[in-house]
Scaffold this motif. Structure first.
Motif, mmCIF file in Angstrom:
data_model
loop_
_atom_site.group_PDB
_atom_site.id
_atom_site.type_symbol
_atom_site.label_atom_id
_atom_site.label_comp_id
_atom_site.label_asym_id
_atom_site.label_seq_id
_atom_site.Cartn_x
_atom_site.Cartn_y
_atom_site.Cartn_z
ATOM 1 N N PRO A 1 0.839 -1.208 0.000
ATOM 2 C CA PRO A 1 0.000 0.000 0.000
ATOM 3 C C PRO A 1 0.871 1.253 0.000
ATOM 4 C CG PRO A 1 -0.740 -1.568 1.666
ATOM 5 C CD PRO A 1 0.574 -2.067 1.178
ATOM 6 N N ASP A 2 0.304 2.336 -0.488
ATOM 7 C CA ASP A 2 1.049 3.595 -0.537
ATOM 8 C C ASP A 2 1.270 4.186 0.849
ATOM 9 O OD1 ASP A 2 1.208 3.483 -3.296
ATOM 10 O OD2 ASP A 2 -0.679 4.573 -3.586
ATOM 11 N N SER A 3 0.322 3.970 1.749
ATOM 12 C CA SER A 3 0.424 4.580 3.068
ATOM 13 C C SER A 3 0.741 3.558 4.155
ATOM 14 C CB SER A 3 -0.877 5.306 3.432
ATOM 15 O OG SER A 3 -1.908 4.381 3.711
ATOM 16 N N TYR A 4 1.465 4.031 5.164
ATOM 17 C CA TYR A 4 1.786 3.197 6.314
ATOM 18 C C TYR A 4 0.517 2.756 7.034
ATOM 19 C CZ TYR A 4 3.309 2.114 11.082
ATOM 20 O OH TYR A 4 3.498 1.505 12.293
ATOM 21 N N GLU A 5 -0.468 3.652 7.107
ATOM 22 C CA GLU A 5 -1.722 3.341 7.798
ATOM 23 C C GLU A 5 -2.435 2.163 7.150
ATOM 24 O OE1 GLU A 5 -0.530 7.375 8.902
ATOM 25 O OE2 GLU A 5 -0.789 6.376 6.967
ATOM 26 N N SER A 6 -2.479 2.148 5.816
ATOM 27 C CA SER A 6 -3.140 1.044 5.112
ATOM 28 C C SER A 6 -2.384 -0.266 5.312
ATOM 29 C CB SER A 6 -3.247 1.358 3.620
ATOM 30 O OG SER A 6 -4.169 2.396 3.397
ATOM 31 N N PHE A 7 -1.043 -0.189 5.365
ATOM 32 C CA PHE A 7 -0.237 -1.385 5.594
ATOM 33 C C PHE A 7 -0.545 -1.978 6.967
ATOM 34 C CE2 PHE A 7 3.991 -3.140 6.989
ATOM 35 C CZ PHE A 7 3.936 -4.283 6.208
ATOM 36 N N VAL A 8 -0.597 -1.120 7.993
ATOM 37 C CA VAL A 8 -0.922 -1.589 9.349
ATOM 38 C C VAL A 8 -2.334 -2.155 9.389
ATOM 39 C CG1 VAL A 8 -1.289 -0.847 11.734
ATOM 40 C CG2 VAL A 8 0.685 -0.002 10.466
ATOM 41 N N PHE A 9 -3.257 -1.503 8.689
ATOM 42 C CA PHE A 9 -4.644 -1.966 8.662
ATOM 43 C C PHE A 9 -4.713 -3.365 8.042
ATOM 44 C CE2 PHE A 9 -9.093 -2.200 7.736
ATOM 45 C CZ PHE A 9 -9.711 -1.325 8.620
ATOM 46 N N ASP A 10 -3.969 -3.574 6.962
ATOM 47 C CA ASP A 10 -3.952 -4.883 6.308
ATOM 48 C C ASP A 10 -3.370 -5.958 7.221
ATOM 49 O OD1 ASP A 10 -5.022 -3.618 4.161
ATOM 50 O OD2 ASP A 10 -3.352 -3.981 2.788
ATOM 51 N N LEU A 11 -2.273 -5.637 7.908
ATOM 52 C CA LEU A 11 -1.669 -6.603 8.823
ATOM 53 C C LEU A 11 -2.629 -6.968 9.945
ATOM 54 C CD1 LEU A 11 2.004 -5.316 9.242
ATOM 55 C CD2 LEU A 11 1.187 -7.201 7.826
ATOM 56 N N THR A 12 -3.390 -5.982 10.413
ATOM 57 C CA THR A 12 -4.375 -6.246 11.461
ATOM 58 C C THR A 12 -5.438 -7.215 10.971
ATOM 59 O OG1 THR A 12 -4.036 -4.011 12.326
ATOM 60 C CG2 THR A 12 -5.998 -5.168 13.055
ATOM 61 N N GLY A 13 -5.821 -7.075 9.703
ATOM 62 C CA GLY A 13 -6.813 -7.982 9.139
ATOM 63 C C GLY A 13 -6.260 -9.371 8.885
ATOM 64 N N MET A 14 -5.005 -9.441 8.469
ATOM 65 C CA MET A 14 -4.390 -10.739 8.192
ATOM 66 C C MET A 14 -4.124 -11.531 9.469
ATOM 67 S SD MET A 14 -1.549 -9.696 5.338
ATOM 68 C CE MET A 14 -1.995 -9.193 3.671
ATOM 69 N N PHE A 15 -3.686 -10.821 10.499
ATOM 70 C CA PHE A 15 -3.305 -11.491 11.749
ATOM 71 C C PHE A 15 -4.066 -10.861 12.922
ATOM 72 C CE2 PHE A 15 0.391 -11.352 8.867
ATOM 73 C CZ PHE A 15 0.466 -12.706 8.566
ATOM 74 N N PRO A 16 -5.352 -11.139 13.032
ATOM 75 C CA PRO A 16 -6.177 -10.506 14.074
ATOM 76 C C PRO A 16 -5.756 -10.873 15.493
ATOM 77 C CG PRO A 16 -7.383 -12.285 12.994
ATOM 78 C CD PRO A 16 -6.138 -12.078 12.193
ATOM 79 N N ALA A 17 -5.017 -11.996 15.650
ATOM 80 C CA ALA A 17 -4.567 -12.386 16.994
ATOM 81 C C ALA A 17 -3.342 -11.604 17.435
ATOM 82 C CB ALA A 17 -4.270 -13.889 17.038
ATOM 83 N N GLY A 18 -2.782 -10.814 16.526
ATOM 84 C CA GLY A 18 -1.675 -9.938 16.911
ATOM 85 C C GLY A 18 -0.348 -10.306 16.288
ATOM 86 N N VAL A 19 0.502 -9.291 16.136
ATOM 87 C CA VAL A 19 1.881 -9.458 15.679
ATOM 88 C C VAL A 19 2.787 -8.977 16.811
ATOM 89 C CG1 VAL A 19 3.620 -8.811 13.978
ATOM 90 C CG2 VAL A 19 1.231 -9.084 13.265
ATOM 91 N N TYR A 20 3.639 -9.846 17.304
ATOM 92 C CA TYR A 20 4.495 -9.528 18.449
ATOM 93 C C TYR A 20 5.952 -9.505 18.003
ATOM 94 C CZ TYR A 20 0.261 -10.644 21.032
ATOM 95 O OH TYR A 20 -1.028 -10.658 21.499
ATOM 96 N N ASP A 21 6.622 -8.400 18.277
ATOM 97 C CA ASP A 21 8.021 -8.234 17.876
ATOM 98 C C ASP A 21 8.908 -8.339 19.120
ATOM 99 O OD1 ASP A 21 10.569 -7.151 17.068
ATOM 100 O OD2 ASP A 21 9.538 -6.373 15.283
ATOM 101 N N THR A 22 9.727 -9.395 19.173
ATOM 102 C CA THR A 22 10.538 -9.645 20.367
ATOM 103 C C THR A 22 11.618 -8.575 20.560
ATOM 104 O OG1 THR A 22 11.875 -11.172 19.021
ATOM 105 C CG2 THR A 22 10.154 -12.123 20.410
ATOM 106 N N LYS A 23 12.091 -7.968 19.482
ATOM 107 C CA LYS A 23 13.079 -6.891 19.621
ATOM 108 C C LYS A 23 12.438 -5.684 20.301
ATOM 109 C CE LYS A 23 16.174 -3.891 16.938
ATOM 110 N NZ LYS A 23 17.438 -4.246 17.619
ATOM 111 N N PHE A 24 11.242 -5.334 19.867
ATOM 112 C CA PHE A 24 10.525 -4.208 20.464
ATOM 113 C C PHE A 24 10.222 -4.492 21.938
ATOM 114 C CE2 PHE A 24 6.526 -2.141 21.636
ATOM 115 C CZ PHE A 24 6.802 -0.815 21.322
ATOM 116 N N ILE A 25 9.775 -5.713 22.224
ATOM 117 C CA ILE A 25 9.443 -6.088 23.605
ATOM 118 C C ILE A 25 10.685 -6.013 24.487
ATOM 119 C CG2 ILE A 25 8.681 -7.989 25.079
ATOM 120 C CD1 ILE A 25 6.868 -8.875 22.749
ATOM 121 N N ALA A 26 11.821 -6.549 23.982
ATOM 122 C CA ALA A 26 13.053 -6.548 24.771
ATOM 123 C C ALA A 26 13.514 -5.130 25.079
ATOM 124 C CB ALA A 26 14.148 -7.309 24.030
ATOM 125 N N GLU A 27 13.440 -4.251 24.086
ATOM 126 C CA GLU A 27 13.892 -2.873 24.286
ATOM 127 C C GLU A 27 12.998 -2.124 25.266
ATOM 128 O OE1 GLU A 27 14.021 -1.377 20.322
ATOM 129 O OE2 GLU A 27 16.037 -2.174 19.923
#
Length: 319
Positions: free
Chosen positions: A133-159
């Protein structure tokens, strides 16, 4: 974040994936799981750019470029391969198998875990679902639809949980392993992991043979020699600080200091125990003051892309 997404999108659209690593966790009793790891070599058939520095990095870290070229799963990027008369039937079949695996992940509606994975998700989207998608917002929206149970980033969590520490994967694994061992020794609940192949950095012959000793500098001043030697010992670190922080070093095997993660952790634990005797108050910097104050994704611009609609995925609105 929008500017970062534009830069990532530009790279994902002009470069190609060379491998895809997946791990599945299957429950096995109470609080136990069987883990199955898969590594798929990929070979994109679309014309794409190749970065010489990236190729050199892969080769230096054991990636078999010859095997990838000869045995990689061939695919054309995008959700709808061209008609068979325009492309090889066997290539279409190979790429379709990867797409089926990814669609099975979406249909399972299970959470996915990544490590510093925003770029990885952008590559997967561009390679197997369609143009980003052209916009970051649409990309996040699509990921939310693809993975409704959540996307967890261990690097972000660790930091967030341990600010100021290194957050590359091998470092976190070995550090967590030590922390869990301490918990078990103290009789607390702890996580136990049994791997057939442990995440280790192989020591080079140069590193294995040498024993690094602090260099003694000549005292050109009239200061106390003993005091000078004590200061030098405190400042000297026998491990590569850049590797300890980021997991890589521009000098590779030519670096004079250790790249062994367990040795690095030993040194850091010793440093922490010595510094705890003389704690110093540290004022919170501007980054700490901004913690937790990031703005949410602009909901007005968050809408599903045309690609997501074409894939018959019904995304939920970003909460």
């Amino acid at each position: 974040m929008r500017d970062m997404y534009k830069a990532m999108s530009s790279v994902a659209k002009t470069h190609a994936l060379v491998s895809l690593g997946l791990s599945t966790f299957v429950p096995n009793g109470d609080n136990a799981y069987h883990v199955y790891n898969f590594n798929l070599l990929l070979q994109e058939q679309n014309t794409h750019l190749v970065n010489p520095a990236s190729i050199s990095f892969l080769a230096q870290n054991g990636f078999d470029l010859g095997k990838q070229a000869l045995q990689g799963i061939r695919y054309f990027s995008g959700p709808n391969p061209m008609p068979l008369e325009s492309r090889s039937a066997s290539i279409n079949i190979e790429g379709e198998l990867v797409r089926k695996v990814l669609f099975a992940m979406i249909q399972a509606k299970k959470p996915i875990v990544v490590h510093n994975g925003l770029f990885d998700l952008a590559y997967l989207y561009q390679s197997f679902f369609g143009p980003l998608p052209d916009s970051y917002e649409s990309f996040v929206f699509d990921l939310t639809g693809m993975f409704p149970a959540g996307v967890y980033d261990t690097k972000f969590i660790a930091e967030k949980l341990i600010p100021g520490t290194a957050s590359y994967l091998a470092y976190l694994y070995h550090k967590s392993e030590r922390d869990q061992r301490v918990r078990r020794d103290q009789g607390d609940e702890a996580l136990a992991v049994k791997l057939t192949k442990i995440l280790l950095y192989e020591k080079s012959d140069v590193e294995t043979k040498r024993k690094i000793q602090p260099k003694k500098k000549q005292d050109k001043t009239k200061s106390d020699p003993k005091r000078t030697e004590e200061v030098e010992k405190k400042q000297y670190k026998p491990y590569c600080e850049h590797f300890a922080a980021f997991g890589h070093c521009m000098f590779n095997d030519r670096c004079r200091r250790s790249h062994d993660i367990n040795f690095i952790l030993d040194c850091q634990e010793k440093e922490a125990s010595e510094s705890s005797a003389e704690p110093e108050a540290k004022e919170a910097g501007p980054d700490a003051q901004q913690n937790g104050k990031r703005k949410r994704v602009d909901e007005e611009n968050a809408h599903p892309s045309k690609i997501l609609k074409a894939l018959n995925i019904n995304p939920k609105k970003v909460p």
